[in-house]
Write a protein that holds these residues in place. Structure first.
Motif, mmCIF file in Angstrom:
data_model
loop_
_atom_site.group_PDB
_atom_site.id
_atom_site.type_symbol
_atom_site.label_atom_id
_atom_site.label_comp_id
_atom_site.label_asym_id
_atom_site.label_seq_id
_atom_site.Cartn_x
_atom_site.Cartn_y
_atom_site.Cartn_z
ATOM 1 N N ALA A 81 0.808 -1.218 0.000
ATOM 2 C CA ALA A 81 0.000 0.000 0.000
ATOM 3 C C ALA A 81 0.838 1.263 0.000
ATOM 4 O O ALA A 81 0.285 2.365 0.096
ATOM 5 C CB ALA A 81 -0.926 0.009 1.220
ATOM 6 N N ILE A 82 2.166 1.143 -0.117
ATOM 7 C CA ILE A 82 3.023 2.326 -0.114
ATOM 8 C C ILE A 82 4.214 2.181 -1.055
ATOM 9 O O ILE A 82 4.687 3.165 -1.620
ATOM 10 C CB ILE A 82 3.511 2.640 1.323
ATOM 11 C CG1 ILE A 82 4.173 4.020 1.396
ATOM 12 C CG2 ILE A 82 4.449 1.554 1.840
ATOM 13 C CD1 ILE A 82 4.489 4.474 2.818
ATOM 14 N N GLY A 83 4.678 0.973 -1.284
ATOM 15 C CA GLY A 83 5.877 0.758 -2.080
ATOM 16 C C GLY A 83 5.729 1.158 -3.535
ATOM 17 O O GLY A 83 6.672 1.682 -4.146
ATOM 18 N N LYS A 84 4.554 0.919 -4.112
ATOM 19 C CA LYS A 84 4.343 1.273 -5.518
ATOM 20 C C LYS A 84 4.433 2.791 -5.705
ATOM 21 O O LYS A 84 5.076 3.278 -6.643
ATOM 22 C CB LYS A 84 2.981 0.751 -5.984
ATOM 23 C CG LYS A 84 2.708 0.938 -7.456
ATOM 24 C CD LYS A 84 1.531 0.087 -7.920
ATOM 25 C CE LYS A 84 0.276 0.294 -7.104
ATOM 26 N NZ LYS A 84 -0.879 -0.469 -7.652
ATOM 27 N N GLY A 85 3.822 3.535 -4.789
ATOM 28 C CA GLY A 85 3.907 4.986 -4.865
ATOM 29 C C GLY A 85 5.321 5.488 -4.682
ATOM 30 O O GLY A 85 5.766 6.436 -5.342
ATOM 31 N N TYR A 86 6.055 4.830 -3.780
ATOM 32 C CA TYR A 86 7.447 5.198 -3.550
ATOM 33 C C TYR A 86 8.258 4.999 -4.827
ATOM 34 O O TYR A 86 9.101 5.834 -5.189
ATOM 35 C CB TYR A 86 8.007 4.328 -2.423
ATOM 36 C CG TYR A 86 9.374 4.733 -1.916
ATOM 37 C CD1 TYR A 86 9.569 5.947 -1.285
ATOM 38 C CD2 TYR A 86 10.456 3.871 -2.060
ATOM 39 C CE1 TYR A 86 10.824 6.307 -0.801
ATOM 40 C CE2 TYR A 86 11.717 4.217 -1.580
ATOM 41 C CZ TYR A 86 11.900 5.446 -0.950
ATOM 42 O OH TYR A 86 13.133 5.795 -0.475
ATOM 43 N N GLY A 108 -0.533 1.026 -12.475
ATOM 44 C CA GLY A 108 -1.913 0.562 -12.511
ATOM 45 C C GLY A 108 -2.823 1.761 -12.286
ATOM 46 O O GLY A 108 -2.378 2.848 -11.931
ATOM 47 N N ARG A 109 -4.095 1.566 -12.470
ATOM 48 C CA ARG A 109 -5.022 2.695 -12.396
ATOM 49 C C ARG A 109 -5.166 3.275 -11.005
ATOM 50 O O ARG A 109 -5.669 4.379 -10.829
ATOM 51 C CB ARG A 109 -6.391 2.261 -12.913
ATOM 52 C CG ARG A 109 -6.381 1.877 -14.381
ATOM 53 C CD ARG A 109 -7.737 1.406 -14.853
ATOM 54 N NE ARG A 109 -7.715 1.034 -16.263
ATOM 55 C CZ ARG A 109 -8.755 0.558 -16.930
ATOM 56 N NH1 ARG A 109 -9.913 0.383 -16.292
ATOM 57 N NH2 ARG A 109 -8.661 0.255 -18.196
ATOM 58 N N ALA A 129 -9.227 9.841 -15.365
ATOM 59 C CA ALA A 129 -10.600 9.432 -15.066
ATOM 60 C C ALA A 129 -10.719 8.864 -13.658
ATOM 61 O O ALA A 129 -9.790 8.242 -13.139
ATOM 62 C CB ALA A 129 -11.073 8.397 -16.083
ATOM 63 N N VAL A 130 -11.891 9.075 -13.046
ATOM 64 C CA VAL A 130 -12.279 8.394 -11.811
ATOM 65 C C VAL A 130 -13.313 7.350 -12.196
ATOM 66 O O VAL A 130 -14.382 7.689 -12.715
ATOM 67 C CB VAL A 130 -12.858 9.378 -10.778
ATOM 68 C CG1 VAL A 130 -13.378 8.618 -9.563
ATOM 69 C CG2 VAL A 130 -11.798 10.393 -10.359
ATOM 70 N N GLU A 131 -12.992 6.074 -11.959
ATOM 71 C CA GLU A 131 -13.837 4.992 -12.444
ATOM 72 C C GLU A 131 -14.847 4.527 -11.402
ATOM 73 O O GLU A 131 -14.626 4.655 -10.195
ATOM 74 C CB GLU A 131 -12.987 3.799 -12.880
ATOM 75 C CG GLU A 131 -12.227 4.007 -14.169
ATOM 76 C CD GLU A 131 -11.695 2.699 -14.724
ATOM 77 O OE1 GLU A 131 -11.465 1.763 -13.943
ATOM 78 O OE2 GLU A 131 -11.535 2.607 -15.959
ATOM 79 N N SER A 153 -8.021 3.491 -3.141
ATOM 80 C CA SER A 153 -8.204 2.249 -2.390
ATOM 81 C C SER A 153 -9.689 1.951 -2.332
ATOM 82 O O SER A 153 -10.524 2.861 -2.383
ATOM 83 C CB SER A 153 -7.645 2.400 -0.966
ATOM 84 O OG SER A 153 -7.794 1.198 -0.235
ATOM 85 N N GLY A 154 -10.018 0.676 -2.228
ATOM 86 C CA GLY A 154 -11.429 0.326 -2.131
ATOM 87 C C GLY A 154 -11.660 -1.164 -2.115
ATOM 88 O O GLY A 154 -10.730 -1.959 -2.258
ATOM 89 N N SER A 155 -12.921 -1.513 -1.936
ATOM 90 C CA SER A 155 -13.303 -2.920 -1.829
ATOM 91 C C SER A 155 -14.235 -3.338 -2.962
ATOM 92 O O SER A 155 -15.005 -4.274 -2.822
ATOM 93 C CB SER A 155 -14.002 -3.162 -0.489
ATOM 94 O OG SER A 155 -15.161 -2.342 -0.383
ATOM 95 N N GLY A 156 -14.148 -2.617 -4.080
ATOM 96 C CA GLY A 156 -15.064 -2.898 -5.175
ATOM 97 C C GLY A 156 -14.854 -4.237 -5.841
ATOM 98 O O GLY A 156 -15.782 -4.814 -6.408
ATOM 99 N N LYS A 157 -13.617 -4.771 -5.781
ATOM 100 C CA LYS A 157 -13.311 -6.003 -6.509
ATOM 101 C C LYS A 157 -13.159 -7.219 -5.611
ATOM 102 O O LYS A 157 -13.481 -8.333 -6.011
ATOM 103 C CB LYS A 157 -12.031 -5.802 -7.328
ATOM 104 C CG LYS A 157 -12.175 -4.749 -8.417
ATOM 105 C CD LYS A 157 -10.889 -4.579 -9.200
ATOM 106 C CE LYS A 157 -11.040 -3.524 -10.280
ATOM 107 N NZ LYS A 157 -9.784 -3.321 -11.042
#
Length: 266
Positions: A81-86, A108-109, A129-131, A153-157
């Motif tokens: 949750a932080i390494g990709k942004g880093y 990724g999106r 875009a915001v999907e 972040s989310g729980s949509g999938k």
């Protein structure tokens, strides 16, 4: 070292979110079956056992020796949750060092960082875009970003239903239970590392507390001294909430600069 730098920032963001963001929360995600994408409700005993192996306070850094120590057996660190942004922040720094001023990089999106403009020299920024979290490929609106990063972040999938309740894969490290009153939360911040981590932490906190933290940061930015326990003034949120109708959603926005939001038109 780079590793200690990201661990140190992770601990700072854990404190900022009162533990809602925690890179040691992996045992809880595993207990709920989401590491294998087979979500299921664990027993309270399993949750309590996992909680005993979670807690950013039990991650101790020694910058002089260049070490990181986990104080409880069975603990682990997950930088998902932080390494990709880093990584995106470092890519951006390399591009700037090479004299490239207009770019968009993403992991990724859910993780995006921009600089300059999509049409160089126009001052228009980049349109992103915001999907819809439940309908991939469906736009809810857009953002015009300039020198900013975006994390979602989310729980949509990843989720399952238990006794009529929708339980997603984002676990509250403080309680051991799936969290959040939103389907997704998009965070804008100056760095991709902060945007990614805050998207998770503020999603766990829920909209009201997250909004309060953002507003407090904006108010504090106008004072002579700013507390390190507050967000800066350049953080904004877009929350997507379920409405009770099938795939129906409601959007809430806070902290966005004028002209940032682009309404969706069919």
């Amino acid at each position: 070292s780079l590793t200690l730098d990201v661990l140190d920032r992770a601990i700072t963001l854990s404190r900022l979110t009162n533990g809602a963001f925690d890179i040691t929360a992996g045992p809880l995600v595993e207990a709920w079956g989401f590491t294998k994408r087979r979500g299921q409700k664990p027993s309270s005993e399993v949750v309590q056992a996992a909680l005993a192996r979670v807690g950013y306070q039990k991650l101790v850094l020694d910058h002089e020796r260049g070490t990181a120590e986990l104080l409880e057996p069975g603990m682990a660190v997950n930088l998902g949750a932080i390494g990709k942004g880093y990584a995106l922040d470092h890519i951006a720094a390399s591009l700037r060092a090479a004299g490239i001023d207009d770019f968009l990089v993403h992991g990724g999106r859910s993780s995006v960082l921009v600089a300059g403009d999509d049409e160089p020299g126009t001052g228009s920024g980049w349109r992103v875009a915001v999907e819809h979290p439940l309908l991939p490929g469906t736009r809810l609106g857009g953002l015009r970003l300039a020198g900013q990063a975006l994390g979602t972040s989310g729980s949509g999938k990843q989720f399952f239903h238990h006794q009529g309740r929708r339980l997603g894969h984002v676990i509250d490290p403080r309680t051991g239970w799936p969290s959040g009153d939103m389907l997704s939360l998009t965070v804008l911040a100056p760095s991709a590392m902060d945007a990614d981590a805050l998207a998770t932490g503020l999603f766990v906190m829920g909209w009201e507390q997250a909004n309060q933290l953002v507003q407090a940061g904006k108010a504090e930015s106008t004072s002579a001294t700013r507390s390190p326990a507050l967000l800066g003034s350049n953080v904004a949120l877009i929350g997507v909430f379920p409405t009770g109708r099938q795939a129906g959603v409601e959007l809430r926005r806070t902290g966005l600069a004028e002209g940032t939001w682009i309404e969706h038109s069919d």
